[in-house]
Design an enzyme around this catalytic site. Structure first.
Site, PDB file in Angstrom:
ATOM      1  N   ASP A  87       0.527  -1.167   0.344  1.00 61.98           N
ATOM      2  CA  ASP A  87       0.347  -0.226  -0.013  1.00 61.98           C
ATOM      3  C   ASP A  87       0.978   1.065  -0.538  1.00 61.98           C
ATOM      4  OD1 ASP A  87      -1.507   1.833   0.647  1.00 61.98           O
ATOM      5  OD2 ASP A  87      -2.594   0.819   1.928  1.00 61.98           O
ATOM      6  N   GLY A 146     -11.558   5.867 -11.300  1.00 65.82           N
ATOM      7  CA  GLY A 146     -12.517   5.169 -11.967  1.00 65.82           C
ATOM      8  C   GLY A 146     -13.348   6.267 -13.269  1.00 65.82           C
ATOM      9  N   TYR A 178     -11.682  14.702  -8.242  1.00 65.24           N
ATOM     10  CA  TYR A 178     -10.352  13.849  -8.551  1.00 65.24           C
ATOM     11  C   TYR A 178      -9.512  14.553  -9.616  1.00 65.24           C
ATOM     12  CZ  TYR A 178      -8.443  10.490 -11.898  1.00 65.24           C
ATOM     13  OH  TYR A 178      -8.007   9.858 -13.207  1.00 65.24           O
ATOM     14  N   LYS A 207     -15.457   2.713 -17.223  1.00 66.51           N
ATOM     15  CA  LYS A 207     -15.730   4.343 -18.303  1.00 66.51           C
ATOM     16  C   LYS A 207     -16.648   3.593 -19.272  1.00 66.51           C
ATOM     17  CE  LYS A 207     -10.872   4.367 -17.687  1.00 66.51           C
ATOM     18  NZ  LYS A 207     -10.607   3.787 -18.599  1.00 66.51           N
TER      19      LYS A 207
HETATM   20  P1  NAD Z   1      -6.900   1.512 -12.550  1.00 72.03           P
HETATM   21  O1  NAD Z   1      -7.069   1.960 -11.555  1.00 72.03           O
HETATM   22  O2  NAD Z   1      -7.056   0.097 -13.426  1.00 72.03           O
HETATM   23  O3  NAD Z   1      -5.298   1.549 -11.516  1.00 72.03           O
HETATM   24  C1  NAD Z   1      -4.956   2.116 -10.859  1.00 72.03           C
HETATM   25  C2  NAD Z   1      -3.831   0.723  -9.895  1.00 72.03           C
HETATM   26  O4  NAD Z   1      -3.699   1.640  -8.560  1.00 72.03           O
HETATM   27  C3  NAD Z   1      -4.537   0.039  -9.474  1.00 72.03           C
HETATM   28  O5  NAD Z   1      -4.709  -1.535  -9.409  1.00 72.03           O
HETATM   29  C4  NAD Z   1      -4.631  -0.467  -7.724  1.00 72.03           C
HETATM   30  O6  NAD Z   1      -4.618  -0.946  -6.829  1.00 72.03           O
HETATM   31  C5  NAD Z   1      -3.713   1.270  -7.341  1.00 72.03           C
HETATM   32  N1  NAD Z   1      -3.661   1.665  -6.320  1.00 72.03           N
HETATM   33  C6  NAD Z   1      -4.581   2.116  -5.448  1.00 72.03           C
HETATM   34  N2  NAD Z   1      -4.038   2.583  -4.780  1.00 72.03           N
HETATM   35  C7  NAD Z   1      -2.806   1.716  -4.035  1.00 72.03           C
HETATM   36  C8  NAD Z   1      -2.170   2.486  -3.323  1.00 72.03           C
HETATM   37  N3  NAD Z   1      -2.405   3.084  -2.121  1.00 72.03           N
HETATM   38  N4  NAD Z   1      -0.703   1.618  -3.041  1.00 72.03           N
HETATM   39  C9  NAD Z   1      -0.517   1.147  -4.546  1.00 72.03           C
HETATM   40  N5  NAD Z   1      -1.684   0.067  -5.237  1.00 72.03           N
HETATM   41  C10 NAD Z   1      -2.484   1.362  -5.771  1.00 72.03           C
HETATM   42  O7  NAD Z   1      -6.689   2.635 -13.028  1.00 72.03           O
HETATM   43  P2  NAD Z   1      -5.883   2.811 -14.268  1.00 72.03           P
HETATM   44  O8  NAD Z   1      -6.458   3.926 -15.173  1.00 72.03           O
HETATM   45  O9  NAD Z   1      -4.781   2.475 -14.942  1.00 72.03           O
HETATM   46  O10 NAD Z   1      -5.017   4.702 -14.741  1.00 72.03           O
HETATM   47  C11 NAD Z   1      -3.863   4.637 -13.974  1.00 72.03           C
HETATM   48  C12 NAD Z   1      -3.596   6.367 -13.549  1.00 72.03           C
HETATM   49  O11 NAD Z   1      -4.166   6.790 -14.707  1.00 72.03           O
HETATM   50  C13 NAD Z   1      -3.974   6.818 -12.450  1.00 72.03           C
HETATM   51  O12 NAD Z   1      -3.640   7.669 -11.768  1.00 72.03           O
HETATM   52  C14 NAD Z   1      -5.405   7.398 -13.190  1.00 72.03           C
HETATM   53  O13 NAD Z   1      -5.524   8.948 -12.246  1.00 72.03           O
HETATM   54  C15 NAD Z   1      -4.389   8.031 -14.305  1.00 72.03           C
HETATM   55  N6  NAD Z   1      -5.227   8.290 -15.470  1.00 72.03           N
HETATM   56  C16 NAD Z   1      -5.995   7.318 -16.294  1.00 72.03           C
HETATM   57  C17 NAD Z   1      -6.970   7.414 -17.098  1.00 72.03           C
HETATM   58  C18 NAD Z   1      -8.274   6.353 -18.097  1.00 72.03           C
HETATM   59  O14 NAD Z   1      -8.648   6.449 -18.347  1.00 72.03           O
HETATM   60  N7  NAD Z   1      -7.369   5.634 -17.433  1.00 72.03           N
HETATM   61  C19 NAD Z   1      -7.159   9.271 -17.485  1.00 72.03           C
HETATM   62  C20 NAD Z   1      -6.327   9.795 -16.346  1.00 72.03           C
HETATM   63  C21 NAD Z   1      -5.967   9.578 -16.010  1.00 72.03           C
HETATM   64  N1  GDD Z   2     -18.684   4.927 -17.123  1.00 77.01           N
HETATM   65  C1  GDD Z   2     -19.924   5.285 -18.253  1.00 77.01           C
HETATM   66  N2  GDD Z   2     -21.003   4.523 -17.671  1.00 77.01           N
HETATM   67  N3  GDD Z   2     -20.832   6.689 -18.816  1.00 77.01           N
HETATM   68  C2  GDD Z   2     -21.786   6.535 -19.059  1.00 77.01           C
HETATM   69  C3  GDD Z   2     -22.818   5.798 -19.425  1.00 77.01           C
HETATM   70  C4  GDD Z   2     -22.017   4.678 -18.599  1.00 77.01           C
HETATM   71  O1  GDD Z   2     -22.801   3.659 -18.497  1.00 77.01           O
HETATM   72  N4  GDD Z   2     -23.403   6.118 -19.933  1.00 77.01           N
HETATM   73  C5  GDD Z   2     -23.669   6.949 -20.643  1.00 77.01           C
HETATM   74  N5  GDD Z   2     -22.195   7.645 -19.784  1.00 77.01           N
HETATM   75  C6  GDD Z   2     -21.519   8.917 -19.895  1.00 77.01           C
HETATM   76  C7  GDD Z   2     -20.962   9.794 -18.321  1.00 77.01           C
HETATM   77  O2  GDD Z   2     -22.542  10.429 -17.927  1.00 77.01           O
HETATM   78  C8  GDD Z   2     -20.152  10.752 -19.721  1.00 77.01           C
HETATM   79  O3  GDD Z   2     -20.667  11.975 -19.738  1.00 77.01           O
HETATM   80  C9  GDD Z   2     -19.294  10.274 -20.715  1.00 77.01           C
HETATM   81  O4  GDD Z   2     -20.054   9.063 -20.476  1.00 77.01           O
HETATM   82  C10 GDD Z   2     -17.870   9.547 -20.458  1.00 77.01           C
HETATM   83  O5  GDD Z   2     -17.992   9.160 -18.871  1.00 77.01           O
HETATM   84  P1  GDD Z   2     -16.655   8.106 -18.153  1.00 77.01           P
HETATM   85  O6  GDD Z   2     -15.794   7.777 -20.041  1.00 77.01           O
HETATM   86  O7  GDD Z   2     -17.346   7.283 -17.620  1.00 77.01           O
HETATM   87  O8  GDD Z   2     -15.812   9.033 -17.802  1.00 77.01           O
HETATM   88  P2  GDD Z   2     -15.506  10.207 -18.405  1.00 77.01           P
HETATM   89  O9  GDD Z   2     -15.026  11.129 -20.074  1.00 77.01           O
HETATM   90  O10 GDD Z   2     -16.041  11.796 -17.999  1.00 77.01           O
HETATM   91  O11 GDD Z   2     -13.990  11.084 -17.440  1.00 77.01           O
HETATM   92  C11 GDD Z   2     -12.682   9.800 -17.320  1.00 77.01           C
HETATM   93  O12 GDD Z   2     -12.064  10.431 -18.195  1.00 77.01           O
HETATM   94  C12 GDD Z   2     -10.414  11.183 -17.474  1.00 77.01           C
HETATM   95  C13 GDD Z   2      -9.763  11.582 -18.298  1.00 77.01           C
HETATM   96  O13 GDD Z   2     -10.417  12.129 -19.425  1.00 77.01           O
HETATM   97  C14 GDD Z   2     -12.955   9.300 -15.906  1.00 77.01           C
HETATM   98  O14 GDD Z   2     -12.011   8.208 -15.577  1.00 77.01           O
HETATM   99  C15 GDD Z   2     -11.775  10.464 -15.130  1.00 77.01           C
HETATM  100  O15 GDD Z   2     -11.481   9.464 -14.110  1.00 77.01           O
HETATM  101  C16 GDD Z   2     -10.484  10.253 -15.932  1.00 77.01           C
HETATM  102  O16 GDD Z   2      -9.561  11.438 -15.382  1.00 77.01           O
END
Ligand code: NAD
Ligand code: GDD
Length: 323
Positions: free
Chosen positions: A50, A76, A149, A192
């Site tokens: 952690d 998420g 976030y 997402k």
């Molecule tokens: P993810 O949730 O799949 O991976 C994040 C990992 O971090 C998880 O496996 C989780 O267990 C681990 N983690 C969380 N808290 C922890 C702790 N206290 N100690 C050790 N491990 C810990 O998310 P992802 O999609 O792989 O995203 C990776 C990074 O990119 C994140 O920082 C996220 O905010 C950033 N990011 C992702 C997206 C996207 O669309 N996926 C967009 C913007 C930013």
């Molecule tokens: N997840 C999800 N599930 N989104 C939905 C759904 C559903 O069933 N139906 C509609 N949406 C719409 C959401 O309301 C939002 O307006 C849009 O789809 C996009 O949702 P997401 O893909 O979940 O996330 P985001 O693009 O708003 O934000 C994500 O991306 C960021 C980076 O670009 C998040 O994961 C953030 O944490 C991330 O940083």
């Protein structure tokens, strides 16, 4: 042989980055609360721990790595980060990982550290128009993210930059725009929209109905995982530019358009029922001018190519679960 530590190596982007670095010939250590869910890790060493705990961070950085990738965060999709219910955990858990890791990296004189920030740092006021959102890197201030976030990501960006200015920490920062692909979370509430619609379409028989939050006119752009990794590796492999820089696609699409694309890939015709839900900003697209200028590269895969690969994988998960 180059060495790398991947924090968050049990998650979506981290587990893919481990594979990428192994393919490039690195010795890789991973650390996470959990092992990757969908395939065994390829890390040479994997530590369950952690990162909110400084002792764990000290044990994770047990040598002078050439590179550290800090992906660990409590995160998420819209259903997790925009409901307001998880704000305290998101801010506390993610900032603790960042505070600890940057300090340990600095004190142990570790190598270059990558920080994964987000498009969610951009001000809400510039993303109220679905067709003309602004996400140029210099539009981040005056700050006004629409979620806690996003505020945590912006604060941590600033902290990494302060460590760079005051203590010489070698930092690279990217702002990811909605990354998707196989082996990403596809159910459970943190998924997402690309994964959510792949799952819903895969689960629904032809002619059925799927639910969507909002009217579906909200826009986003989505980046396939391989292109995300390519951008991060390019940012980490040069000395001139630390970021922050957008790593995202500039192929903007409405959420209705995204759902329609998935239906087309699946060969299904489904009705959409629009329901209230967490929406986030009205419009978002990646502005790729800076990445082109600084790295001479930008993502260029069409969305449909990555979505086809992702649908295939999620459909397999759905069929497997239904057995
Ligand atoms: P993810 O949730 O799949 O991976 C994040 C990992 O971090 C998880 O496996 C989780 O267990 C681990 N983690 C969380 N808290 C922890 C702790 N206290 N100690 C050790 N491990 C810990 O998310 P992802 O999609 O792989 O995203 C990776 C990074 O990119 C994140 O920082 C996220 O905010 C950033 N990011 C992702 C997206 C996207 O669309 N996926 C967009 C913007 C930013
Ligand atoms: N997840 C999800 N599930 N989104 C939905 C759904 C559903 O069933 N139906 C509609 N949406 C719409 C959401 O309301 C939002 O307006 C849009 O789809 C996009 O949702 P997401 O893909 O979940 O996330 P985001 O693009 O708003 O934000 C994500 O991306 C960021 C980076 O670009 C998040 O994961 C953030 O944490 C991330 O940083």
């Amino acid at each position: 042989m180059k060495t790398a530590l991947v924090c968050g190596a049990g998650g979506f982007i981290g587990s893919h980055m481990v594979k990428r670095l192994k393919n490039e010939g690195y010795w890789v250590k991973g650390v996470d609360l959990k092992y990757p869910e969908f395939s065994p890790t390829e890390a040479d060493d994997f530590m369950i721990g952690d990162l909110r705990d400084m002792d764990v961070c000290n044990r994770a950085v047990d040598r002078k790595f050439d590179e550290i990738y800090q992906f660990a965060a409590d995160m998420g999709g819209a259903g997790f980060v925009f409901t307001g219910e998880n704000d305290a955990d998101i801010m506390h858990n993610s900032v603790m990982c960042n505070i600890n890791m940057m300090d340990v990296a600095y004190k142990r004189n570790a190598g270059r550290i990558f920080y994964s920030s987000s498009a969610c740092i951009y001000p809400e006021r510039n993303q109220m128009d679905a067709l003309h959102p602004t996400t140029s890197e210099d539009s981040a201030y005056p700050a006004g993210p629409d979620s806690d976030y996003g505020w945590e990501k912006l604060f941590s960006e600033r902290m990494y930059m302060a460590y760079h200015r005051n203590k010489g920490l070698d930092v690279r920062i990217a702002r990811f725009h909605n990354i998707f692909g196989p082996e990403g979370t596809w159910e459970g509430g943190r998924e997402k929209s690309p994964a959510a619609f792949c799952r819903k379409v895969a689960e629904t028989p032809d002619g059925g109905t799927i639910e969507m939050w909002g009217d579906g006119n909200q826009t986003r752009s989505f980046l396939y995982i391989d292109e995300c990794l390519e951008g991060v590796r390019r940012l980490m492999s040069q000395d001139a530019f630390m970021g922050p820089v957008n790593i995202g696609s500039d192929e903007m699409i409405s959420i209705n358009g995204l759902a329609g694309m998935v239906m087309e890939i699946a060969g299904k015709n489904l009705d959409i029922k629009h329901i209230p839900g967490p929406l986030g900003v009205v419009g978002r697209n990646s502005d790729n001018r800076l990445i082109k200028e600084k790295l001479g590269w930008a993502p260029n895969w069409p969305l449909s190519k990555g979505m086809a690969l992702t649908y295939r994988w999620i459909n397999e998960q759905v069929q497997e679960k239904n057995k």
